[in-house]
Design an enzyme around this catalytic site. Structure first.
Site, PDB file in Angstrom:
ATOM      1  N   SER A 281     -21.630  -0.977 -11.434  1.00 16.67           N
ATOM      2  CA  SER A 281     -20.577  -1.854 -10.941  1.00 16.67           C
ATOM      3  C   SER A 281     -19.240  -1.579 -11.652  1.00 16.67           C
ATOM      4  O   SER A 281     -18.727  -0.472 -11.575  1.00 16.67           O
ATOM      5  CB  SER A 281     -21.053  -3.305 -11.099  1.00 16.67           C
TER       6      SER A 281
ATOM      7  N   HIS B 112     -26.883  -7.458  -5.537  1.00 16.31           N
ATOM      8  CA  HIS B 112     -26.074  -6.920  -6.637  1.00 16.31           C
ATOM      9  C   HIS B 112     -26.765  -7.073  -7.998  1.00 16.31           C
ATOM     10  O   HIS B 112     -26.754  -6.149  -8.811  1.00 16.31           O
ATOM     11  CB  HIS B 112     -24.696  -7.587  -6.658  1.00 16.31           C
TER      12      HIS B 112
END
Ligand SMILES: *[C@@H]1O[C@H](CO)[C@@H](O)[C@H](O)[C@H]1NC(C)=O
Ligand SMILES: *[C@@H]1O[C@H](CO)[C@@H](O)[C@H](O)[C@H]1NC(C)=O
Ligand SMILES: *[C@@H]1O[C@H](CO)[C@@H](O)[C@H](O)[C@H]1NC(C)=O
Ligand SMILES: *[C@H]1O[C@@H](CO)[C@H](O)[C@@H](O)[C@@H]1NC(C)=O
Length: 420
Positions: free
Chosen positions: A187, A394
């Protein structure tokens, strides 16, 4: 009447018995959490919930080194190193792999899950594992002149991670190992590498051999995270937040101690506590890991600057991979132009591998593909690998129950294929 009262007392005793913490804090199934955990063979005590990263690494039986690196702007960053695996003898040379965590986190993300931890898996596979900790996190909160109670200490974003932290860390690791590095970013850890790579194309490509992207991000305008509705309000609220926190931002609002009683020990409490994370990253509970989720909950959040969040929101709102926007006058002072300069992805010289997830609401297919297409052909991978689970979200890159089979085996395979 008497019986109702007795029944009430009895129910309360049973309830208190269930929620009382006892010694055993984790169980193999969610159902076991409702039992008497101290007498259930499926439950045991895992001390990792409150241990520091070095102690977690040592407790899991891995060798550990702690290194400190000072950046050109004075931040003192801690890097943890697991130089080899558990059962192997130290070999002559091992390929260094540097793992960089995401927004508002620290290196605990990759060591807190016992045998499901990426750092341990890579060490056991024969790599020399280095774990970065972003400036501002509990392991990197010292500075040569500033104290972390100074507002100026928190005057940074992912830009500084890319322009100051990564050059210092990569030079250091390369100096110690005398080898080129494999960088695994998750990320915001990928965004930092893009900023580093385009700011110092030649230097970075001499230091970094290969860049594995977990949830690659440079663009955020496709974000489907429900939090996006709050982003415009954040820009209004930021001065107030800064006034209260001195420029800090903490992804979890409760202290670990408070969290451990609020979100523990009943699975229903945990499920409620997961809701904010799912609003951010993607809904569905089925990859929740009964055995390590309570530890993830307490270990994965850390401090970051509030300015970092603003920068990401600007990138979301503008649809551009750009420097921090100080406003018309501020930009002219800082950049000698009214608009914040763009990070020019055509300058990347480090070969990449892309892994994304279908149910990742933060980093969406559109944005990953847009980034992919913005890279020069020679550093672009042949394909974008999509995790083979349509609900993978995520946070699953760090916390999924089946993360080893769904993701970490793939990373090992990519590394082996590349190095033979
Ligand atoms: C920061 O510095 C203080 C005092 O020099 C030291 O005690 C502490 O361990 C340092 N923290 C980190 C994370 O290195
Ligand atoms: C994001 O922004 C880019 C331009 O920077 C644009 O081409 C793309 O269509 C946008 N994507 C979405 C989902 O709005
Ligand atoms: C981006 O970098 C490429 C390669 O160095 C260069 O050709 C191009 O002009 C740059 N674009 C901008 C807008 O600066
Ligand atoms: C993704 O979110 C996490 C926490 O927010 C859950 O624990 C996971 O179960 C969820 N993933 C899936 C595939 O359900």
């Amino acid at each position: 009447m008497k019986y109702v009262f007795l029944l009430g007392v009895l129910t309360s005793i049973v309830y208190i018995k269930i929620i009382s913490r006892g010694i055993n804090n984790v169980c193999k199934t969610f159902g076991d959490y409702y039992s008497d955990r101290d007498r259930n063979d499926n439950c045991y005590h895992n001390p990792d919930e409150f241990l520091s990263v070095p102690r977690i690494i040592a407790r899991n039986g891995y060798p550990l080194e702690t290194h400190a690196v000072t950046t050109d702007d004075g931040y003192i960053l801690t890097i943890f190193r697991i130089p080899w695996g558990k059962s192997s003898t130290p070999p002559k040379t091992r390929k260094p792999v540097f793992i960089q965590h995401g927004f508002g986190s620290n290196s605990a993300a990759f060591v807190h899950r016992q045998s499901k931890s990426l750092a341990f898996i890579l060490a056991d596979e024969g790599y020399d594992v280095w774990l970065g900790n972003s400036r501002g996190s509990i392991y990197s909160n010292n500075h040569t002149t500033l104290d972390d109670s100074n507002y100026e200490f928190w005057d940074f974003t992912v830009h500084e991670h890319g322009v100051f932290d990564l050059p210092a860390q990569m030079s250091y690791v390369q100096h110690v190992t005398q080898q080129k590095i494999i960088y695994v970013g998750y990320s915001m850890g990928t965004m930092a590498m893009y900023i580093y790579g385009v700011t110092y194309p030649d230097l970075s490509s001499k230091q970094v051999d290969f860049f594995i992207n977990l949830a690659p991000v440079a663009y955020l305008n496709g974000t489907k995270s429900m939090l996006r509705f709050l982003f415009p309000y954040w820009l209004i609220a930021k001065p107030l937040v800064d006034f209260v926190t001195g420029g800090r931002f903490f992804v979890r609002f409760l202290s670990r101690e408070l969290l451990s009683v609020t979100c523990y020990p009943l699975p229903i409490q945990l499920k409620i506590c997961q809701i904010p994370e799912m609003i951010l990253g993607g809904f569905s509970y089925y990859q929740s890991d009964p055995e390590t989720l309570p530890i993830s909950f307490l270990q994965v959040g850390d401090l970051i600057s509030s300015k970092s969040l603003t920068h990401l929101i600007q990138i979301y709102l503008s649809g551009k991979f750009q420097n921090y926007d100080y406003g018309f006058e501020g930009n002219k002072r800082k950049y000698y132009q009214p608009e914040p300069p763009l990070y020019n992805l055509s300058k990347m010289k480090i070969p990449t591998h892309f892994i994304r997830a279908e149910n990742d609401l933060v980093i969406t297919k559109e944005n990953v593909e847009y980034l992919y297409n913005s890279l020069p052909e020679k550093v672009r991978p042949d394909y974008i690998h999509v995790v083979d689970d349509e609900y993978f979200n995520h946070s699953d890159f760090v916390t999924a129950n089946d993360v080893v089979d769904l993701l970490y085996r793939h990373i090992v395979k990519v590394l082996k294929d590349r190095l033979v």
